[in-house]
Design an enzyme around this catalytic site. Structure first.
Site, mmCIF file in Angstrom:
data_model
loop_
_atom_site.group_PDB
_atom_site.id
_atom_site.type_symbol
_atom_site.label_atom_id
_atom_site.label_comp_id
_atom_site.label_asym_id
_atom_site.label_seq_id
_atom_site.Cartn_x
_atom_site.Cartn_y
_atom_site.Cartn_z
ATOM 1 N N GLY A 1 44.758 5.037 -5.192
ATOM 2 C CA GLY A 1 43.738 5.803 -5.901
ATOM 3 C C GLY A 1 42.678 6.399 -4.994
ATOM 4 O O GLY A 1 42.281 7.554 -5.146
ATOM 5 N N ASP B 1 50.696 2.062 3.968
ATOM 6 C CA ASP B 1 50.827 1.449 2.637
ATOM 7 C C ASP B 1 52.227 0.861 2.548
ATOM 8 O O ASP B 1 53.184 1.490 2.978
ATOM 9 C CB ASP B 1 50.615 2.490 1.540
ATOM 10 C CG ASP B 1 50.224 1.846 0.211
ATOM 11 O OD1 ASP B 1 49.185 2.227 -0.356
ATOM 12 O OD2 ASP B 1 50.949 0.951 -0.268
ATOM 13 N N ARG C 1 46.030 8.075 -11.697
ATOM 14 C CA ARG C 1 44.871 8.272 -10.802
ATOM 15 C C ARG C 1 45.234 8.519 -9.334
ATOM 16 O O ARG C 1 44.392 8.983 -8.568
ATOM 17 C CB ARG C 1 43.945 7.044 -10.872
ATOM 18 C CG ARG C 1 44.618 5.790 -10.326
ATOM 19 C CD ARG C 1 43.925 4.514 -10.733
ATOM 20 N NE ARG C 1 44.655 3.363 -10.211
ATOM 21 C CZ ARG C 1 45.796 2.911 -10.727
ATOM 22 N NH1 ARG C 1 46.341 3.475 -11.771
ATOM 23 N NH2 ARG C 1 46.395 1.872 -10.175
ATOM 24 N N ASP D 1 42.722 -2.582 -1.907
ATOM 25 C CA ASP D 1 42.205 -3.131 -3.164
ATOM 26 C C ASP D 1 42.117 -4.660 -3.154
ATOM 27 O O ASP D 1 42.130 -5.278 -4.193
ATOM 28 C CB ASP D 1 43.074 -2.660 -4.343
ATOM 29 C CG ASP D 1 44.521 -3.109 -4.187
ATOM 30 O OD1 ASP D 1 44.846 -3.758 -3.163
ATOM 31 O OD2 ASP D 1 45.326 -2.823 -5.085
ATOM 32 N N THR E 1 42.583 -7.991 2.911
ATOM 33 C CA THR E 1 42.844 -6.840 3.774
ATOM 34 C C THR E 1 41.538 -6.192 4.216
ATOM 35 O O THR E 1 41.406 -5.784 5.372
ATOM 36 C CB THR E 1 43.730 -5.805 3.034
ATOM 37 O OG1 THR E 1 44.848 -6.481 2.479
ATOM 38 C CG2 THR E 1 44.207 -4.719 3.977
ATOM 39 N N CYS F 1 28.958 -8.804 6.796
ATOM 40 C CA CYS F 1 27.533 -9.099 6.593
ATOM 41 C C CYS F 1 27.193 -8.990 5.104
ATOM 42 O O CYS F 1 26.347 -9.712 4.585
ATOM 43 C CB CYS F 1 26.656 -8.113 7.353
ATOM 44 S SG CYS F 1 26.744 -8.226 9.136
ATOM 45 N N CYS G 1 43.361 -3.613 -10.470
ATOM 46 C CA CYS G 1 43.470 -2.555 -11.480
ATOM 47 C C CYS G 1 44.507 -2.915 -12.528
ATOM 48 O O CYS G 1 44.400 -2.537 -13.684
ATOM 49 C CB CYS G 1 43.893 -1.237 -10.833
ATOM 50 S SG CYS G 1 42.709 -0.589 -9.670
HETATM 51 ZN ZN LIG Z 1 28.689 -8.637 10.241
#
Ligand SMILES: [Zn+2]
Length: 249
Positions: free
Chosen positions: A38, A59, A70, A127, A131, A173, A186
């Protein structure tokens, strides 16, 4: 640039902030787009149309009928084909001048490190948090700017993490690796189709700006979109001095 390229990119070249020099920087650049779904569809399509000279698409999924609502780089005819290859065909149809490398593979840390090292900018269009963190670690280690987008239901968010400036936060962070954020897929939660277009197009805009060195990026800011009420919120994101990913860099 030849005459055909000068015409193709003329509306960019007309912009004072871009000009021939900025357009040439795009033609000379290599963008790594992780995820051809998407977000990756519109992001990669704009990078291609804008003339980013080399785009690598990663992918490991195949095009499914439920994606087509989408994921606009894919078509009904290409259901069942690898997404990276399907998206490559779309990008090359938009712009045959550029090089598009389609990688139909699931990337581990070592492979990510290799791919990120070759890129000038990285777009996280995945998503899941595992990853996202792996991509962030690779970008911090290699000192490469990361444009990160996410969309679920009617909510979107986007930021840039740029390790080239020591003062800027990294993805970790903001979302520490040891915190258990639930992956909301999704497939179970649903997603409002145009929002991935909005956020994916913004990821392309940020990536192009970073490649040309124009304007101010979203580094240090997180933008959140409530698509149901169409309201943007922008918050400052500070670097975590104890972040296990970027503090030692
Ligand atoms: Zn950091």
């Amino acid at each position: 640039m030849d005459d055909s390229q000068l015409l193709r990119y003329s509306r960019h070249i007309l912009l004072d902030e871009i000009g021939i020099e900025g357009q040439q920087a795009l033609l000379d650049a290599h963008a790594l787009v992780i995820g051809a779904g998407g977000l990756g569809s519109p992001a990669a399509m704009y990078l291609a149309s804008a003339g980013v000279g080399h785009i690598t698409l990663v992918d490991n999924d195949t095009v499914d009928l439920t994606n087509l609502q989408r994921q606009i780089a894919h078509t009904t005819q290409r259901v069942g084909q690898p997404k990276a290859e399907s998206a490559r065909l779309t990008l090359q149809q938009i712009n045959p001048d550029i090089t598009v490398t389609a990688l139909n593979e699931r990337v581990d840390d070592a492979r990510l490190a290799q791919l990120v090292a070759q890129a000038d900018v990285v777009l996280d269009c995945t998503d899941n948090f595992a990853t996202r963190h792996a991509v962030n670690r690779a970008c911090v280690a290699a000192g490469k700017p990361l444009v990160s987008g996410a969309v679920i239901r009617f909510d979107g968010q986007i930021s840039v993490f740029d390790p080239r400036s020591g003062a800027q936060p990294c993805y970790s962070c903001l979302f520490p690796q040891d915190q258990k954020f639930e992956d909301v897929a999704c497939s179970t939660m649903g997603v409002f189709a145009p929002l991935v277009g909005v956020v994916g197009a913004m990821q392309a805009a940020e990536a192009l700006k970073l490649l040309m060195g124009v304007g101010a990026s979203l580094a240090g800011r997180l933008m959140m979109l409530d698509g149901l009420h169409m309201e943007w919120t922008s918050i400052g994101v500070a670097r975590n001095g104890a972040c296990p990913v970027c503090a030692a860099q």
